[in-house]
Write a protein that holds these residues in place. Structure first.
Motif, PDB file in Angstrom:
ATOM      1  N   MET A   1       1.335  -5.181  -6.883  1.00 48.49           N
ATOM      2  CA  MET A   1       0.595  -6.430  -6.409  1.00 48.49           C
ATOM      3  C   MET A   1      -0.197  -7.665  -7.296  1.00 48.49           C
ATOM      4  O   MET A   1       1.244  -7.662  -8.521  1.00 48.49           O
ATOM      5  CB  MET A   1      -0.912  -5.327  -7.533  1.00 48.49           C
TER       6      MET A   1
ATOM      7  N   VAL B   1       0.489  -1.358   0.356  1.00 52.23           N
ATOM      8  CA  VAL B   1      -0.210   0.046  -0.736  1.00 52.23           C
ATOM      9  C   VAL B   1       0.675   1.227  -0.252  1.00 52.23           C
ATOM     10  O   VAL B   1       1.986   1.543   0.691  1.00 52.23           O
ATOM     11  CB  VAL B   1      -0.947  -0.133   1.361  1.00 52.23           C
TER      12      VAL B   1
ATOM     13  N   ILE C   1      -2.619   1.184  -4.233  1.00 52.38           N
ATOM     14  CA  ILE C   1      -1.536   0.340  -4.512  1.00 52.38           C
ATOM     15  C   ILE C   1      -1.510   0.220  -5.992  1.00 52.38           C
ATOM     16  O   ILE C   1      -2.520   0.179  -6.832  1.00 52.38           O
ATOM     17  CB  ILE C   1      -2.577  -1.256  -4.391  1.00 52.38           C
TER      18      ILE C   1
END
Length: 392
Positions: A386, A350, A381
């Protein structure tokens, strides 16, 4: 389907497993030895078994392989040191035995490594060492320095300090997490079973050994059953999860029976069950760390539209698609991304803390600065930080 594949293999014995086991690119090998492969029937450390394992490691090193050993057995060694007949049940007792036994276990290893003119070292780890990127890099540097010195690292979980929140739970998992750290091409799990069977061989006499697994599927996972030993903590289900983690990095894994002569050496030929590294997702080191080696500090819940965009297009996560936040976490930490039904979509790093995301959730990117009075990122994000794990 896999059972049929196994039957075909057995009906064509001339092909042989070694034709399928691609070992030409294998240079670094992790060998994980469980408690049952180190102890006698009474749960005490068996020096003869350890000697046989070290002898095979010496042979591998003479053949030019680099070897790292992941060894259980600290608690069992502690039991022997104190003359206990049964394994204690409470965590403090196990931790105390591990503290006593780890020193004894390393004493035995050093004694036998000297016979083959080899040197060894001890490294004790917990999951937090993988979760923190800086500590993970330091671990990588330390292990590689030891290997440069031609020293065999002997790695175990730090059971003396481990608590439930930081425990690996078993050394199968620990060994699989180490594969990307040292860039090992093969993990050999030395156990008390010949490999993966179509059923539990202790119960079903018709169970068939599966020598080669091209890809871990749901059908393969069903073969795991709940087999485990009294001394060890990792059953077949745990070994299959370890195989998936190893294969997803593009490396191979093999399960062999430590009771068989030269089973570790024969893993490179036709022993046990071989899990093909080309059947995984081929995650890079960062992706593998996100999926397997990082502990999520919380969760971000997204709406259905955001979920579809993440899964289909792998876009960055923006605040407009966020419904809610679970847990407390800081900027730069790893979180789970889940849908409204609490099904995991993926994991990511994050750009904003949990309290900040609660303020900007549901709003457009252009409104972040008005709400927080600053805006370092458009994305909560970024797509590059990710990994989507969702499977339809």
């Amino acid at each position: 389907m896999l059972f049929l594949c196994a039957k075909i293999h057995y009906n064509n014995a001339n092909e042989g497993d070694h034709m399928k086991r691609n070992i030409k690119d294998i240079h670094r090998i992790i060998i994980k030895v469980g408690s049952t492969s180190l102890c006698d029937t009474n749960g005490k450390i068996n020096k003869e078994k350890i000697l046989k394992i070290i002898s095979q490691i010496a042979t591998l090193k003479r053949q030019g392989y680099t070897v790292v050993l992941v060894s259980s057995g600290a608690i069992a060694a502690g039991m022997g040191k104190l003359g206990l007949e049964s394994k204690p049940t409470t965590l403090p007792q196990k931790q105390a035995l591990a503290a006593i036994g780890q020193a004894k276990l390393m004493e035995i290893y050093e004694e036998f490594f000297k016979i083959f003119d080899m040197k060894c070292s001890q490294i004790l780890l917990n999951h937090d060492d993988f979760d923190d990127r800086k500590r993970l890099n330091n671990l990588n540097y330390t292990i590689n320095a030891l290997l440069d010195y031609d020293v065999v690292p002997i790695i175990n979980e730090n059971d003396a300090l481990a608590v439930e929140e930081i425990k690996f739970g078993d050394n199968d998992t620990l060994a699989s997490l180490l594969v990307p750290v040292i860039e090992a091409e093969l993990l050999i799990l030395v156990s008390d079973i010949d490999g993966l069977y179509t059923a539990n061989p202790k119960i079903d006499k018709n169970a068939t050994l599966i020598s080669y697994v091209p890809k871990i599927t749901k059908e393969v996972m069903r073969y795991a059953g709940d087999t485990s030993s009294n001394l060890g903590t990792g059953g077949m289900a745990t070994k299959l999860k370890a195989a998936r983690m190893v294969n997803d990095y593009g490396s191979h894994m093999c399960i062999v029976n430590g009771e068989k002569a030269n089973s570790i050496l024969n893993a490179l030929k036709d022993e046990g069950t071989w899990f093909n590294g080309n059947g995984g997702k081929n995650l890079n080191a960062r992706e593998h760390w996100l999926v397997y080696r990082s502990n999520a500090k919380g969760s971000i819940i997204v709406d259905e539209g955001c979920k579809k965009a993440l899964v289909r297009k792998h876009v960055s996560l923006l605040p407009s698609g966020i419904i809610d936040v679970e847990g407390q976490f800081l900027s730069g930490q790893v979180v789970n991304i889940i849908d409204e039904n609490k099904k995991t979509i993926g994991k990511g790093v994050v750009n904003y803390a949990s309290d900040e995301i609660r303020l900007i959730k549901g709003f457009n990117t252009s409104e972040i600065e008005n709400i927080l009075h600053y805006k370092d990122y458009d994305e909560v994000i970024h797509a590059n930080n990710m990994y989507i794990t969702y499977e339809k």
